[in-house]
Enzyme design. Structure first.
Site, PDB file in Angstrom:
ATOM      1  N   SER A  13       4.035   8.374  -3.438  1.00 27.97           N
ATOM      2  CA  SER A  13       3.275   8.617  -2.206  1.00 27.97           C
ATOM      3  C   SER A  13       2.381   7.432  -1.842  1.00 27.97           C
ATOM      4  O   SER A  13       1.255   7.603  -1.393  1.00 27.97           O
ATOM      5  CB  SER A  13       2.436   9.894  -2.351  1.00 27.97           C
ATOM      6  OG  SER A  13       1.574   9.778  -3.472  1.00 27.97           O
ATOM      7  N   GLU A 114      -5.882 -15.807   3.806  1.00 24.06           N
ATOM      8  CA  GLU A 114      -5.737 -15.691   2.350  1.00 24.06           C
ATOM      9  C   GLU A 114      -4.910 -16.859   1.829  1.00 24.06           C
ATOM     10  O   GLU A 114      -4.318 -17.615   2.610  1.00 24.06           O
ATOM     11  CB  GLU A 114      -5.096 -14.346   1.982  1.00 24.06           C
ATOM     12  CG  GLU A 114      -6.014 -13.179   2.295  1.00 24.06           C
ATOM     13  CD  GLU A 114      -5.508 -11.840   1.792  1.00 24.06           C
ATOM     14  OE1 GLU A 114      -4.380 -11.768   1.305  1.00 24.06           O
ATOM     15  OE2 GLU A 114      -6.261 -10.862   1.913  1.00 24.06           O
ATOM     16  N   HIS A 230      -3.025 -12.062 -10.416  1.00 21.99           N
ATOM     17  CA  HIS A 230      -4.036 -12.333  -9.388  1.00 21.99           C
ATOM     18  C   HIS A 230      -5.130 -13.190 -10.014  1.00 21.99           C
ATOM     19  O   HIS A 230      -5.590 -12.894 -11.122  1.00 21.99           O
ATOM     20  CB  HIS A 230      -4.622 -11.028  -8.838  1.00 21.99           C
ATOM     21  CG  HIS A 230      -5.318 -11.217  -7.525  1.00 21.99           C
ATOM     22  ND1 HIS A 230      -6.514 -11.886  -7.416  1.00 21.99           N
ATOM     23  CD2 HIS A 230      -4.965 -10.860  -6.270  1.00 21.99           C
ATOM     24  CE1 HIS A 230      -6.870 -11.924  -6.146  1.00 21.99           C
ATOM     25  NE2 HIS A 230      -5.940 -11.314  -5.425  1.00 21.99           N
ATOM     26  N   ARG A 276      -1.098 -18.126  -5.058  1.00 22.14           N
ATOM     27  CA  ARG A 276      -1.698 -17.447  -6.212  1.00 22.14           C
ATOM     28  C   ARG A 276      -1.249 -17.967  -7.571  1.00 22.14           C
ATOM     29  O   ARG A 276      -2.042 -18.048  -8.504  1.00 22.14           O
ATOM     30  CB  ARG A 276      -1.353 -15.954  -6.150  1.00 22.14           C
ATOM     31  CG  ARG A 276      -2.277 -15.220  -5.263  1.00 22.14           C
ATOM     32  CD  ARG A 276      -2.018 -13.763  -5.283  1.00 22.14           C
ATOM     33  NE  ARG A 276      -2.802 -13.188  -4.204  1.00 22.14           N
ATOM     34  CZ  ARG A 276      -2.624 -11.987  -3.721  1.00 22.14           C
ATOM     35  NH1 ARG A 276      -1.678 -11.212  -4.208  1.00 22.14           N
ATOM     36  NH2 ARG A 276      -3.390 -11.548  -2.756  1.00 22.14           N
ATOM     37  N   HIS A 337      -0.812  -8.368 -11.543  1.00 21.73           N
ATOM     38  CA  HIS A 337      -1.113  -7.764 -10.241  1.00 21.73           C
ATOM     39  C   HIS A 337       0.112  -7.172  -9.557  1.00 21.73           C
ATOM     40  O   HIS A 337       0.037  -6.099  -8.975  1.00 21.73           O
ATOM     41  CB  HIS A 337      -1.718  -8.856  -9.367  1.00 21.73           C
ATOM     42  CG  HIS A 337      -2.225  -8.404  -8.040  1.00 21.73           C
ATOM     43  ND1 HIS A 337      -3.217  -7.465  -7.903  1.00 21.73           N
ATOM     44  CD2 HIS A 337      -1.884  -8.770  -6.774  1.00 21.73           C
ATOM     45  CE1 HIS A 337      -3.479  -7.270  -6.616  1.00 21.73           C
ATOM     46  NE2 HIS A 337      -2.677  -8.039  -5.912  1.00 21.73           N
ATOM     47  N   ARG A 372       4.857 -13.800  -4.717  1.00 21.58           N
ATOM     48  CA  ARG A 372       4.583 -13.140  -3.429  1.00 21.58           C
ATOM     49  C   ARG A 372       3.459 -13.830  -2.660  1.00 21.58           C
ATOM     50  O   ARG A 372       2.409 -14.143  -3.230  1.00 21.58           O
ATOM     51  CB  ARG A 372       4.180 -11.697  -3.721  1.00 21.58           C
ATOM     52  CG  ARG A 372       3.722 -10.912  -2.537  1.00 21.58           C
ATOM     53  CD  ARG A 372       3.410  -9.510  -2.958  1.00 21.58           C
ATOM     54  NE  ARG A 372       2.177  -9.412  -3.688  1.00 21.58           N
ATOM     55  CZ  ARG A 372       1.004  -9.004  -3.186  1.00 21.58           C
ATOM     56  NH1 ARG A 372       0.920  -8.669  -1.909  1.00 21.58           N
ATOM     57  NH2 ARG A 372      -0.066  -8.915  -3.933  1.00 21.58           N
TER      58      ARG A 372
HETATM   59  C1  LIG Z   1      -6.050  -4.031  -6.321  1.00 24.71           C
HETATM   60  C2  LIG Z   1      -4.866  -4.312  -5.440  1.00 24.71           C
HETATM   61  C3  LIG Z   1      -5.059  -4.931  -4.216  1.00 24.71           C
HETATM   62  C4  LIG Z   1      -3.960  -5.210  -3.390  1.00 24.71           C
HETATM   63  N1  LIG Z   1      -4.169  -5.761  -2.151  1.00 24.71           N
HETATM   64  C5  LIG Z   1      -3.113  -5.934  -1.322  1.00 24.71           C
HETATM   65  C6  LIG Z   1      -3.299  -6.378   0.018  1.00 24.71           C
HETATM   66  O1  LIG Z   1      -4.420  -6.608   0.457  1.00 24.71           O
HETATM   67  N2  LIG Z   1      -2.205  -6.545   0.807  1.00 24.71           N
HETATM   68  C7  LIG Z   1      -0.930  -6.305   0.358  1.00 24.71           C
HETATM   69  O2  LIG Z   1       0.033  -6.469   1.121  1.00 24.71           O
HETATM   70  N3  LIG Z   1      -0.732  -5.846  -0.898  1.00 24.71           N
HETATM   71  C8  LIG Z   1      -1.776  -5.648  -1.735  1.00 24.71           C
HETATM   72  N4  LIG Z   1      -1.560  -5.177  -2.999  1.00 24.71           N
HETATM   73  C9  LIG Z   1      -0.206  -4.794  -3.396  1.00 24.71           C
HETATM   74  C10 LIG Z   1       0.160  -3.495  -2.702  1.00 24.71           C
HETATM   75  O3  LIG Z   1      -0.965  -2.650  -2.653  1.00 24.71           O
HETATM   76  C11 LIG Z   1       1.295  -2.764  -3.391  1.00 24.71           C
HETATM   77  O4  LIG Z   1       2.329  -3.632  -3.703  1.00 24.71           O
HETATM   78  C12 LIG Z   1       1.828  -1.665  -2.497  1.00 24.71           C
HETATM   79  O5  LIG Z   1       0.774  -0.824  -2.118  1.00 24.71           O
HETATM   80  C13 LIG Z   1       2.921  -0.881  -3.178  1.00 24.71           C
HETATM   81  O6  LIG Z   1       3.205   0.250  -2.411  1.00 24.71           O
HETATM   82  P1  LIG Z   1       4.288   1.282  -2.926  1.00 24.71           P
HETATM   83  O7  LIG Z   1       4.359   2.351  -1.921  1.00 24.71           O
HETATM   84  O8  LIG Z   1       5.525   0.555  -3.280  1.00 24.71           O
HETATM   85  O9  LIG Z   1       3.691   1.793  -4.324  1.00 24.71           O
HETATM   86  P2  LIG Z   1       2.314   2.522  -4.666  1.00 24.71           P
HETATM   87  O10 LIG Z   1       1.367   2.418  -3.551  1.00 24.71           O
HETATM   88  O11 LIG Z   1       1.867   2.019  -5.989  1.00 24.71           O
HETATM   89  O12 LIG Z   1       2.761   4.032  -4.817  1.00 24.71           O
HETATM   90  C14 LIG Z   1       3.579   4.438  -5.891  1.00 24.71           C
HETATM   91  C15 LIG Z   1       3.578   5.935  -5.959  1.00 24.71           C
HETATM   92  O13 LIG Z   1       4.559   6.385  -6.891  1.00 24.71           O
HETATM   93  C16 LIG Z   1       3.986   7.393  -7.711  1.00 24.71           C
HETATM   94  N5  LIG Z   1       4.742   7.410  -8.981  1.00 24.71           N
HETATM   95  C17 LIG Z   1       4.896   6.409  -9.882  1.00 24.71           C
HETATM   96  N6  LIG Z   1       5.675   6.825 -10.902  1.00 24.71           N
HETATM   97  C18 LIG Z   1       6.023   8.101 -10.639  1.00 24.71           C
HETATM   98  C19 LIG Z   1       6.799   9.089 -11.316  1.00 24.71           C
HETATM   99  N7  LIG Z   1       7.368   8.870 -12.520  1.00 24.71           N
HETATM  100  N8  LIG Z   1       6.945  10.305 -10.742  1.00 24.71           N
HETATM  101  C20 LIG Z   1       6.355  10.598  -9.548  1.00 24.71           C
HETATM  102  N9  LIG Z   1       5.600   9.711  -8.874  1.00 24.71           N
HETATM  103  C21 LIG Z   1       5.443   8.476  -9.410  1.00 24.71           C
HETATM  104  C22 LIG Z   1       2.544   6.973  -7.846  1.00 24.71           C
HETATM  105  O14 LIG Z   1       1.737   8.039  -8.304  1.00 24.71           O
HETATM  106  C23 LIG Z   1       2.265   6.540  -6.416  1.00 24.71           C
HETATM  107  O15 LIG Z   1       1.999   7.646  -5.603  1.00 24.71           O
HETATM  108  C24 LIG Z   1      -2.647  -4.889  -3.832  1.00 24.71           C
HETATM  109  C25 LIG Z   1      -2.461  -4.269  -5.070  1.00 24.71           C
HETATM  110  C26 LIG Z   1      -3.557  -3.976  -5.873  1.00 24.71           C
HETATM  111  C27 LIG Z   1      -3.336  -3.308  -7.190  1.00 24.71           C
END
Ligand SMILES: Cc1cc2nc3c(=O)[nH]c(=O)nc-3n(C[C@H](O)[C@H](O)[C@H](O)COP(=O)(O)OP(=O)(O)OC[C@H]3O[C@@H](n4cnc5c(N)ncnc54)[C@H](O)[C@@H]3O)c2cc1C
Length: 509
Positions: A13, A114, A230, A276, A337, A372
């Site tokens: 999510s 950035e 990071h 980075r 990161h 990235r």
């Molecule tokens: C501190 C931080 C700052 C960042 N800042 C930026 C930024 O400014 N700009 C940018 O572009 N990117 C940024 N990033 C990177 C970016 O946030 C992530 O790469 C991106 O949000 C990933 O989105 P996603 O939907 O793929 O995964 P996520 O947002 O990580 O969501 C993964 C989901 O899967 C669920 N999940 C995992 N395993 C399971 C399982 N076995 N069963 C059920 N559910 C599961 C989790 O609970 C979660 O809900 C940042 C990352 C971090 C950590």
């Protein structure tokens, strides 16, 4: 064992899973399975924002070039073009969902800068961009009847029948029971794997579950050696991996040694705003050279009212730890990161397994190459969710349900707290090995030794899993080990330095 049938099963999510779910609900029923509360994700923690060409002095070509330079030439040009050119539409879509990006006095979008970007192009909501975006997506998703949420449901394994992904086996954490989700299409959007490393900016959910599950059913993975570190995670015993956004450097903060001297100009023409991988390596080198545990960010000369207004979350977090960023140097150190590689997809998010899509951080679309570019990952999640939806829209009903027989699945999943200390210790061991041997600077000989050490931990896990009943904790350990071995294995196989993969024994410019 409960059984749930749904047209589309979304695992995760974060920005990728929610974006796809919202769109896909117009063509079928959607179940979102997520292992903690919906809000828990890497997305929630994103600070900087989303890269988007918005300023008239900027151009798609510049954003494309910056992405490819940061990625050390290892990017897939089609993915780069698609993502960059669709960014303005994604920002418009988010605004129409109610996301209120920061604006200038003339009502134009305020654009941050950035590392690795040749222009100001980061649209953001103060320094809590991810939280605002995920809240808007969640509110929208919750208002759609076709979407059902399964929070605190842990995806254990993807299910496969006749070479097709047919859904997932899921553990219902609160009710302590397994559930079979049977779907026409399954969307893997489980995010990254920072928790595979001892030092990380990622939250607890980032245990590499998606990489492990995909690997277990024979999906192709690539580029797992490219782990982005990071440069500026807050260095403090109670910081818990808190990030000091690159946007602070974009606003003028400088990386300095303890005596306040700048050093980044010795490493790259862009100084503190270099890509980075280069900044992290420079910090690491200076830390080693000077026997230091951290370096510092200096924001003291910046206008303090503006600093506090632009970075309220960072200001407050640091203040809680007795660091006033308007007056004190901010202690920082690099931390794991982002995983640039992952489950290989085409431009529509399709994997090599029929019926299985991968979106967001878990996917390897080729956008990021070997490193990235900052603020390109939220954007990637949005654009690939749109591409996947356009692809699914026309063929959902070409994917019939393939029934899973209950007898095919073992049901020995129970919560069991008995082995928690051993599991915690083994997770820690993996983290230490990965930080030491697959970190910012690597060495082929040490990685081979470290791979063997991971094998020993895997043996310990196997023994543990024979004698104890599976728990989400134990499954996370399994996934951490599999992901660690994937990263180390890919790293061992790449004999030259590239992007984030830096081998000490090779020359590097
Ligand atoms: C501190 C931080 C700052 C960042 N800042 C930026 C930024 O400014 N700009 C940018 O572009 N990117 C940024 N990033 C990177 C970016 O946030 C992530 O790469 C991106 O949000 C990933 O989105 P996603 O939907 O793929 O995964 P996520 O947002 O990580 O969501 C993964 C989901 O899967 C669920 N999940 C995992 N395993 C399971 C399982 N076995 N069963 C059920 N559910 C599961 C989790 O609970 C979660 O809900 C940042 C990352 C971090 C950590």
């Amino acid at each position: 064992m409960n059984k749930i049938e749904t047209d589309i099963l979304v695992l995760g999510s974060g920005i990728a899973g929610l974006s796809l779910a919202i769109k896909a609900a117009s063509i079928g029923n959607v179940c979102i399975v997520t292992k903690a509360a919906c809000i828990e994700s890497n997305t929630r923690l994103a600070q900087g924002g989303i890269a988007c060409v918005w300023d008239e002095n900027d151009s798609f070509q510049k954003h494309i070039n910056d992405t490819i330079i940061a990625g050390d030439g290892h990017c897939n040009i089609i993915a780069v073009n698609t993502v960059v050119q669709n960014a303005p539409k994604m920002i418009q879509d988010l605004m129409s969902l109610g996301v209120k990006f920061n604006k200038n006095k003339d009502n134009s979008l305020e654009l941050g800068r950035e590392g690795g970007h040749s222009n100001h192009r980061i649209v953001h909501i103060n320094d809590e961009s991810g939280l605002a975006i995920v809240n808007a997506l969640l509110e929208k998703a919750r208002s759609i009847k076709n979407i059902s949420f399964y929070e605190h449901h842990f995806a254990i394994d993807l299910l496969k029948k006749e070479e097709t992904c047919t859904g997932a086996l899921v553990w219902d954490i609160k009710n302590e029971g397994t559930v079979i989700f049977n779907s026409r299409l399954t969307i893997l959007a489980t995010g990254g794997a920072g928790k595979v490393f001892e030092q990380t900016t990622n939250p607890d959910i980032a245990t590499g579950d998606g990489y492990a599950m995909a690997n277990n059913i024979g999906a192709d993975l690539a580029d797992m050696e490219f782990v982005q570190f990071h440069p500026t995670s807050l260095f403090h015993p109670n910081a818990n991996g808190f990030l000091i956004s690159e946007a602070l450097r974009g606003f003028g903060a400088e990386l300095v040694l303890p005596d306040g001297k700048r050093f980044m100009q010795n490493y790259h023409i862009l100084g503190s705003l270099a890509p980075r991988d280069i900044v992290s390596r420079a910090i690491y080198t200076e830390m080693q050279k000077n026997h230091l545990s951290c370096l510092f960010l200096d924001a003291r000369s910046l206008p303090s009212v503006e600093l506090i207004n632009k970075f309220p979350a960072i200001y407050q977090k640091c203040l809680l730890l007795d660091i006033d960023i308007t007056k004190n140097l901010i202690p920082i150190a690099p931390a794991a990161h982002y995983i640039c590689g992952g489950v290989v997809t085409d431009i529509n998010g399709r994997t090599n397994i029929k019926g299985l899509y991968a979106l967001g951080e878990v996917a390897c679309t080729g956008l990021h190459g070997a490193n990235r570019l900052a603020s390109n990952s939220l954007l990637e999640g949005l654009v690939f969710a749109e591409n996947a939806f356009q692809n699914i829209k026309n063929n959902l009903h070409d994917h019939p349900f393939k029934k899973i027989m209950q007898d095919d699945i073992s049901d020995n999943f129970r919560n069991n707290i008995g082995e928690q200390n051993i599991i915690k210790k083994l997770k820690q061991n993996v983290g230490e090995i990965m930080w030491k041997y697959a970190g910012i600077k690597r060495n082929q000989k040490n990685m081979l030794l470290a791979y063997d050490k991971l094998g020993l931990i895997e043996d310990a896990y196997t023994e543990l899993s024979l004698t104890s009943i599976s728990t989400p904790d134990l499954l996370e350990l399994r996934n951490i080990i599999i992901t660690a071995k994937l990263i180390m294995g890919f790293a061992i196989n790449r004999s030259e330095s590239l992007g984030t993969h830096f081998l000490e024994e090779t020359d590097y410019n």
